[in-house]
Each structure stands twice: as structure tokens, then as C-alpha cells.
Design a protein around this motif. Structure first.
Motif, PDB file in Angstrom:
ATOM      1  N   PRO A   1       0.834  -1.198   0.000  1.00 18.94           N
ATOM      2  CA  PRO A   1       0.000   0.000   0.000  1.00 18.94           C
ATOM      3  C   PRO A   1       0.875   1.258   0.000  1.00 18.94           C
ATOM      4  O   PRO A   1       1.964   1.268   0.588  1.00 18.94           O
ATOM      5  CB  PRO A   1      -0.794  -0.116   1.302  1.00 18.94           C
ATOM      6  N   VAL A   2       0.392   2.294  -0.664  1.00 21.87           N
ATOM      7  CA  VAL A   2       1.141   3.541  -0.813  1.00 21.87           C
ATOM      8  C   VAL A   2       0.294   4.678  -0.239  1.00 21.87           C
ATOM      9  O   VAL A   2      -0.930   4.705  -0.436  1.00 21.87           O
ATOM     10  CB  VAL A   2       1.464   3.796  -2.301  1.00 21.87           C
ATOM     11  N   THR A   3       0.921   5.579   0.489  1.00 22.89           N
ATOM     12  CA  THR A   3       0.160   6.696   1.039  1.00 22.89           C
ATOM     13  C   THR A   3      -0.557   7.457  -0.068  1.00 22.89           C
ATOM     14  O   THR A   3      -0.033   7.634  -1.175  1.00 22.89           O
ATOM     15  CB  THR A   3       1.057   7.669   1.825  1.00 22.89           C
ATOM     16  N   ALA A   4      -1.768   7.884   0.249  1.00 19.25           N
ATOM     17  CA  ALA A   4      -2.585   8.631  -0.701  1.00 19.25           C
ATOM     18  C   ALA A   4      -2.969   9.955  -0.057  1.00 19.25           C
ATOM     19  O   ALA A   4      -4.027  10.094   0.544  1.00 19.25           O
ATOM     20  CB  ALA A   4      -3.823   7.825  -1.084  1.00 19.25           C
ATOM     21  N   THR A   5      -2.064  10.910  -0.162  1.00 17.48           N
ATOM     22  CA  THR A   5      -2.279  12.250   0.378  1.00 17.48           C
ATOM     23  C   THR A   5      -1.790  13.243  -0.658  1.00 17.48           C
ATOM     24  O   THR A   5      -0.923  12.922  -1.472  1.00 17.48           O
ATOM     25  CB  THR A   5      -1.526  12.429   1.713  1.00 17.48           C
ATOM     26  N   SER A   6      -2.351  14.426  -0.681  1.00 18.93           N
ATOM     27  CA  SER A   6      -2.016  15.375  -1.738  1.00 18.93           C
ATOM     28  C   SER A   6      -0.559  15.806  -1.673  1.00 18.93           C
ATOM     29  O   SER A   6       0.030  15.936  -0.594  1.00 18.93           O
ATOM     30  CB  SER A   6      -2.927  16.604  -1.655  1.00 18.93           C
ATOM     31  N   ALA A   7       0.019  16.018  -2.848  1.00 23.41           N
ATOM     32  CA  ALA A   7       1.449  16.326  -2.978  1.00 23.41           C
ATOM     33  C   ALA A   7       1.675  17.835  -2.854  1.00 23.41           C
ATOM     34  O   ALA A   7       1.981  18.527  -3.837  1.00 23.41           O
ATOM     35  CB  ALA A   7       1.983  15.807  -4.310  1.00 23.41           C
ATOM     36  N   ASN A   8       1.526  18.320  -1.649  1.00 26.92           N
ATOM     37  CA  ASN A   8       1.727  19.742  -1.376  1.00 26.92           C
ATOM     38  C   ASN A   8       1.989  19.924   0.106  1.00 26.92           C
ATOM     39  O   ASN A   8       1.694  19.045   0.923  1.00 26.92           O
ATOM     40  CB  ASN A   8       0.492  20.550  -1.787  1.00 26.92           C
ATOM     41  N   ARG A   9       2.541  21.066   0.458  1.00 20.33           N
ATOM     42  CA  ARG A   9       2.670  21.420   1.866  1.00 20.33           C
ATOM     43  C   ARG A   9       1.273  21.638   2.437  1.00 20.33           C
ATOM     44  O   ARG A   9       0.379  22.160   1.766  1.00 20.33           O
ATOM     45  CB  ARG A   9       3.500  22.689   2.021  1.00 20.33           C
TER      46      ARG A   9
ATOM     47  N   ASP B   1       3.497  22.428 -11.329  1.00 23.26           N
ATOM     48  CA  ASP B   1       3.039  23.286 -10.237  1.00 23.26           C
ATOM     49  C   ASP B   1       3.577  22.846  -8.877  1.00 23.26           C
ATOM     50  O   ASP B   1       3.270  23.471  -7.859  1.00 23.26           O
ATOM     51  CB  ASP B   1       1.505  23.293 -10.185  1.00 23.26           C
ATOM     52  N   LEU B   2       4.378  21.787  -8.841  1.00 17.56           N
ATOM     53  CA  LEU B   2       4.933  21.313  -7.577  1.00 17.56           C
ATOM     54  C   LEU B   2       5.934  22.317  -7.018  1.00 17.56           C
ATOM     55  O   LEU B   2       6.752  22.870  -7.744  1.00 17.56           O
ATOM     56  CB  LEU B   2       5.619  19.957  -7.781  1.00 17.56           C
ATOM     57  N   ASP B   3       5.849  22.548  -5.730  1.00 15.69           N
ATOM     58  CA  ASP B   3       6.746  23.482  -5.060  1.00 15.69           C
ATOM     59  C   ASP B   3       8.178  22.945  -5.107  1.00 15.69           C
ATOM     60  O   ASP B   3       8.424  21.799  -4.739  1.00 15.69           O
ATOM     61  CB  ASP B   3       6.303  23.645  -3.610  1.00 15.69           C
ATOM     62  N   PRO B   4       9.153  23.751  -5.572  1.00 11.12           N
ATOM     63  CA  PRO B   4      10.544  23.275  -5.658  1.00 11.12           C
ATOM     64  C   PRO B   4      11.090  22.789  -4.322  1.00 11.12           C
ATOM     65  O   PRO B   4      11.821  21.797  -4.281  1.00 11.12           O
ATOM     66  CB  PRO B   4      11.305  24.501  -6.165  1.00 11.12           C
ATOM     67  N   GLU B   5      10.757  23.463  -3.236  1.00 15.18           N
ATOM     68  CA  GLU B   5      11.235  23.019  -1.929  1.00 15.18           C
ATOM     69  C   GLU B   5      10.594  21.692  -1.531  1.00 15.18           C
ATOM     70  O   GLU B   5      11.240  20.832  -0.935  1.00 15.18           O
ATOM     71  CB  GLU B   5      10.943  24.088  -0.871  1.00 15.18           C
ATOM     72  N   PHE B   6       9.330  21.508  -1.877  1.00 11.32           N
ATOM     73  CA  PHE B   6       8.655  20.244  -1.613  1.00 11.32           C
ATOM     74  C   PHE B   6       9.342  19.119  -2.386  1.00 11.32           C
ATOM     75  O   PHE B   6       9.539  18.018  -1.867  1.00 11.32           O
ATOM     76  CB  PHE B   6       7.187  20.360  -2.026  1.00 11.32           C
TER      77      PHE B   6
END
Length: 205
Positions: free
Chosen positions: A136-144, A155-160
Motif C-alpha cells: 500500500p502507498v500513502t494517498a495524500t495530496s502532494a503539497n505542503r 506546479d509542484l513546489d521546488p522546496e517540496f
């Protein structure tokens, strides 16, 4: 391009590379039918901790886990016949189903609670990643936490991204949030995609 300490090829990484990263305890970004997700091995407590750190998310807010099928979900949750019927009706799809977790699901994923959100996205790249990772893989949004959800890798944050080893590029996603449902109580915890159809099903069953 270089992401974190890893060199990757444009425009995005392969499913095999992303799956290997998950197996190694690293973080990946992958598309779903709603928004881009942040993936880690959901059964690896250390990897889950890294996902919380990357998002800046409070440990009191649980993460969901993604699996490749309803059948696969049964290996990690305890679900009664009613919940299974609901899952078969709406998964794969933009729905998060709250189920009683199995004992091997780590406390950190669920904030020490008894339930876990289950996702089976209606997106081939996400399902391919889950299958290749074999966990299983975590399913949470890819953002801070507190920042807008991401619908395109650009649109992904460079620091993220510094915390991420691999990105699967599936183009632009729909952007609608999944609906969160507890079939056992019949409660819609968060309204999102398919909320009307879900409410009708719950009323009928």
C-alpha cells in the motif's frame, strides 16, 4: 533533471523507478484522477514519517493508503459486507472509504486511531505504481499542508520536491477532491466527487 539527490530523465520517471523508490522507503509523487499524490510505503512507519515531514502535516491528521484493487484492500483492513458492497460499487474512483485498520497498519499513518482511509484511484499510473511497489502507498495530496493541491507536476513546489525521489507525470488531473465516506455509519465525512451518487447509495442500503 536532478531531484533531491537523484538524477532523473525528462519528462518524468518510470513506474519501475517510482516503485523502487517506494520500496526503498523514499517519497514519490504520482497522479490520481483527482490531484497529484505523495506516495510512501504506507506500512513503513519511517517512510510515513517522511511523508508527514515533507508536507509539514500535523501527526494528529491521519493519511490514507492506496491499493490497486478492492480485493487488495481486504489484506489491510477489516470490512463488513456492507462496506465491501460500497467499495465494489464506487472503487476504483474518487472516493476515500473509512475502514477498520488491520493490526499491521502503523499507528503513525492513522494518528493512532482504529480506522484508515482506503483509496483505489481510477488512474492507470497510480494503480500501476501500487502494483509494482507491492505494498500500500500513502494517498495524500502532494503539497505542503495548507497550500493548494497540485494538478500538474509543473506546479509542484521546488522546496517540496527536494524531499521527493521520483515523479510520475500523468499530465493535468481533474482537481476535484475525493469524497470521504464511512459506510458503517452511513456518514459522508467530506463531500467531493460523486457525493450525490454516494448519498443515494447510502440511503438505498
Amino acid at each position: 533533471m536532478t531531484r533531491g539527490n537523484q538524477s532523473v530523465d525528462e519528462p518524468g520517471d518510470s513506474v519501475a523507478a517510482a516503485a523502487a523508490a517506494v520500496q526503498a522507503g523514499d517519497l514519490v509523487v504520482y497522479p490520481t484522477e483527482t490531484v497529484y499524490g505523495l506516495g510512501a510505503d504506507a506500512l513503513n512507519a519511517d517512510a510515513v514519517e517522511r511523508a508527514f515531514d515533507a508536507k509539514g502535516r500535523d501527526r494528529s491528521e491521519p493519511l490514507s493508503l492506496g491499493v490497486q484493487s478492492v480485493a487488495a484492500a481486504r489484506e489491510h483492513v477489516h470490512a463488513d459486507d456492507h462496506t465491501m458492497a460500497f467499495m465494489r460499487a464506487f472503487l476504483p474512483g474518487p472516493v476515500t472509504v473509512l475502514c477498520e485498520r488491520a493490526d499491521h497498519v502503523p499507528d503513525v499513518l492513522v494518528a493512532g486511531g482504529d480506522t484508515v482511509g482506503v483509496r483505489v484511484p481510477a488512474h492507470d499510473l497510480a494503480l500501476d505504481l501500487y502494483a509494482a511497489a507491492g505494498t500500500p502507498v500513502t494517498a495524500t495530496s502532494a503539497n505542503r499542508s495548507g497550500e493548494p493541491s497540485v494538478r500538474h507536476p509543473d506546479d509542484l513546489d521546488p522546496e517540496f520536491l527536494d524531499a521527493v525521489s521520483s515523479v510520475l507525470d500523468g499530465g493535468r488531473t481533474d482537481g476535484a477532491e475525493s469524497t470521504v465516506v464511512d459506510p458503517t455509519t452511513g456518514e459522508i465525512v467530506r463531500e467531493g466527487a460523486l457525493a450525490g451518487a454516494i448519498e443515494a447509495w447510502l440511503d438505498a442500503h
